[in-house]
Design a protein around this motif. Structure first.
Motif, PDB file in Angstrom:
ATOM      1  N   ASP A 117      26.257  46.843  11.307  1.00  0.00           N
ATOM      2  CA  ASP A 117      28.183  46.877  10.980  1.00  0.00           C
ATOM      3  C   ASP A 117      29.151  46.023  12.279  1.00  0.00           C
ATOM      4  N   THR A 118      28.494  45.706  13.400  1.00  0.00           N
ATOM      5  CA  THR A 118      28.428  45.336  14.384  1.00  0.00           C
ATOM      6  C   THR A 118      28.602  43.241  14.017  1.00  0.00           C
ATOM      7  N   LEU A 131      27.399  41.736  11.054  1.00  0.00           N
ATOM      8  CA  LEU A 131      28.218  41.056  10.666  1.00  0.00           C
ATOM      9  C   LEU A 131      29.237  41.302  10.259  1.00  0.00           C
ATOM     10  N   ASP A 132      29.687  41.618  11.204  1.00  0.00           N
ATOM     11  CA  ASP A 132      31.908  41.530  11.975  1.00  0.00           C
ATOM     12  C   ASP A 132      31.270  40.597  12.911  1.00  0.00           C
ATOM     13  N   SER A 158      34.850  41.988  -0.793  1.00  0.00           N
ATOM     14  CA  SER A 158      34.618  41.541   0.918  1.00  0.00           C
ATOM     15  C   SER A 158      34.192  40.432   0.811  1.00  0.00           C
ATOM     16  N   ARG A 171      27.705  46.072   4.716  1.00  0.00           N
ATOM     17  CA  ARG A 171      28.405  46.508   5.680  1.00  0.00           C
ATOM     18  C   ARG A 171      28.534  47.797   5.134  1.00  0.00           C
ATOM     19  N   SER A 172      28.760  49.056   5.791  1.00  0.00           N
ATOM     20  CA  SER A 172      29.201  50.254   5.527  1.00  0.00           C
ATOM     21  C   SER A 172      30.206  49.899   5.490  1.00  0.00           C
ATOM     22  N   SER A 176      28.490  48.712  -0.780  1.00  0.00           N
ATOM     23  CA  SER A 176      27.655  49.195  -0.337  1.00  0.00           C
ATOM     24  C   SER A 176      27.169  50.711   0.278  1.00  0.00           C
ATOM     25  N   ASP A 184      25.868  34.487   4.400  1.00  0.00           N
ATOM     26  CA  ASP A 184      27.217  35.946   3.974  1.00  0.00           C
ATOM     27  C   ASP A 184      27.647  36.797   3.167  1.00  0.00           C
ATOM     28  N   GLU A 234      32.133  48.350   2.251  1.00  0.00           N
ATOM     29  CA  GLU A 234      32.637  47.755   1.689  1.00  0.00           C
ATOM     30  C   GLU A 234      32.397  48.353  -0.160  1.00  0.00           C
ATOM     31  N   TYR A 284      26.581  40.972   3.508  1.00  0.00           N
ATOM     32  CA  TYR A 284      28.161  41.348   3.538  1.00  0.00           C
ATOM     33  C   TYR A 284      28.297  42.915   2.795  1.00  0.00           C
TER      34      TYR A 284
END
Length: 499
Positions: A430-431, A433-434, A122, A416-417, A422, A408, A419, A412
């Protein structure tokens, strides 16, 4: 002649007796609450305390937490997705293998390889490829603009490893017999007992002042403090809250307290498991926890109640108020979710954090007060770290951004799905974080990081509890002040001469 010889011998003995203390080998013992299981920095499932002293990174942090040259002498953004690092020359690994651009490429390639399943991927997932320009120059390409790339190169999993040695012995052997370019090299490793390191006399920053360091695993807090107060240990991690007064009152030891210098402890929620996929259930659990009571009554005020996983010293921090303790509201939320009589669920915890067993018991009782019956499972740390991602469905874990000092790193990897660490699944998060990883402008990025924390507060992908203070005990003659990034660089530790 005999008289002259006797005089010479006596004079030599007298001089030897008055040699400065620094002429003798200086050793320290550091007692830790957890045992080391493996030391491959690319596949760590524990704190980097020991590997931090065996390996080097391209970029380092000084005492003021500023990024400074490490194995790289400089770094430059060539374009939006390419960073160029100029490498230090004349550096060798502990076995004599040369450090160069190929070593950097090998190190990063073995982590980003999809087949490797690195649990720490990650942190450097933005890296797309590594290009060797020449032995002293390497270019790291990212899958989009990544202003944090130099920071990512200052922490694990980006400790540089020796390609020839790793390929020769394999990952399993390397994890137990690591070789780096760092200030200390491995002498002995006995799992669950100790790790012994000796100074690297050829270290590129100069020979360390401490010749030998032993990291001892002493899980029991009282035993750790006894080791400190009897002189068996010179520095100890994780001073138990109940024993803080003992250390403070000791004529032979000092307490080192770093406010917000520890991990942020939270309860992870496996959102794919019923009933945790229901937002109202997650909100109910959140409102059922008396965080302030836990910090005040169990942790002795040695932690700070938190409403976000991001630390106050991190870039992008938003001062999110902690969730209020409202058991009546929690019961109502459960009723609205279709669980008027509550439900039963398993909660896992370990023996790694500050009074974590007592905290877990208190939370289980508070959940019970709203009708949620907890099947409590306490696992040893060595077992706990092997289960990634955690099965839970509710589990206690500590996380932090101390080595990155950026939001981050705090969010993250655990929100964040998909990972490794996570268990969350919130598409909106998710959107965001990316998106946050592709924004170069600091102010624009800060706004997105703050929005992430706001959405996390609303969607409750996990239950943030508190951030621990870092508590160390040290012998009077040890110079150690603690660091905001939670590292223990033995290279910087000195022993004062006895008075």
């Amino acid at each position: 002649m005999k008289h002259i010889r006797a005089l010479a011998i006596a004079t030599a003995a007298l001089l030897a007796a008055h040699l400065p203390a620094s002429a003798a080998e200086e050793e320290i013992t550091i007692a830790r609450s957890v045992s080391t299981t493996a030391m491959d920095p690319g596949f760590l499932r524990e704190a980097a305390t020991i590997v931090d002293n065996i390996f080097d990174t391209l970029v380092m942090r000084d005492q003021e937490m500023k990024l400074v040259p490490g194995l790289a002498t400089s770094w430059t953004a060539i374009d939006d997705t390419t960073w160029e690092f100029k490498l230090r020359t004349g550096v060798t690994f502990h076995d004599g293998e040369s450090f160069d651009a190929e070593a950097v490429k090998f190190t990063i390639d073995r982590i980003i390889d999809p087949q490797a399943n690195s649990p720490t991927l990650s942190y450097i997932r933005t890296v797309a490829s590594v290009e060797v320009v020449d032995p002293e120059t390497v270019r790291i390409k990212t899958d989009g603009p990544d202003p944090l790339l130099p920071t990512r190169m200052s922490r694990y999993p980006a400790y540089i490893v020796p390609p020839k040695y790793v390929e020769k012995v394999g990952n399993d052997v390397f994890a137990s017999k690591p070789i780096g370019t760092g200030p200390y090299k491995l002498v002995d490793f006995v799992p669950d007992q100790h790790v012994i390191l000796e100074a690297n006399a050829d270290y590129w920053r100069g020979k360390p002042a401490i010749d030998k360091v032993t990291f001892r695993a002493i899980p029991d807090g009282t035993a750790r403090m006894t080791a400190l107060l009897t002189g068996e240990a010179d520095l100890v991690e994780n001073v138990p809250v109940d024993l803080v007064p003992l250390v403070r009152q000791s004529p032979d030891a000092d307490l080192v307290q770093v406010k917000n210098g520890g991990l942020t402890v939270y309860l992870g929620l496996v959102m794919k498991e019923k009933p945790l996929e229901d937002l109202k259930v997650r909100q109910a659990l959140d409102a059922a926890i008396d965080r302030k009571g836990i910090v005040d009554n169990i942790l002795g005020g040695m932690a700070s109640v938190k409403g976000t996983q991001v630390g106050p010293a991190d870039f992008g921090y938003l001062d999110v108020p902690p969730t209020a303790y409202e058991p009546e509201k929690a019961r109502e939320l459960l009723k609205e979710a279709g669980y008027p009589d509550g439900f039963s669920i398993k909660m896992q915890s370990t023996r790694r954090y500050m009074k974590d067993s007592e905290v877990a018991q208190a939370i289980a009782q508070q959940f019970g007060d709203i009708g949620v019956k907890i099947d409590q499972e306490v696992l040893d740390w060595a077992v706990y770290t092997k289960d990634v991602p955690r099965k839970g469905p509710i589990f206690m874990l500590g996380w932090g951004s101390t080595q990155t000092l950026d939001a981050d790193a705090a969010i993250y990897a655990i929100m964040r799905s998909g990972e490794p660490y996570s268990t969350a699944s919130v598409p909106e998060l998710d959107t965001l974080l990316d998106e946050s990883r592709k924004i170069v402008d600091p102010e624009a990025r800060k706004k997105v990081l703050e929005e992430i924390q706001t959405v996390a507060r609303e969607q409750v992908p996990l239950l943030t509890l508190y951030q621990e203070d870092a508590l160390y005990g040290k012998a009077k003659n040890v110079t150690f002040e603690g660091r905001p990034d939670a590292r223990i660089p033995v290279f910087d530790i000195k022993l004062e001469a006895a008075q």
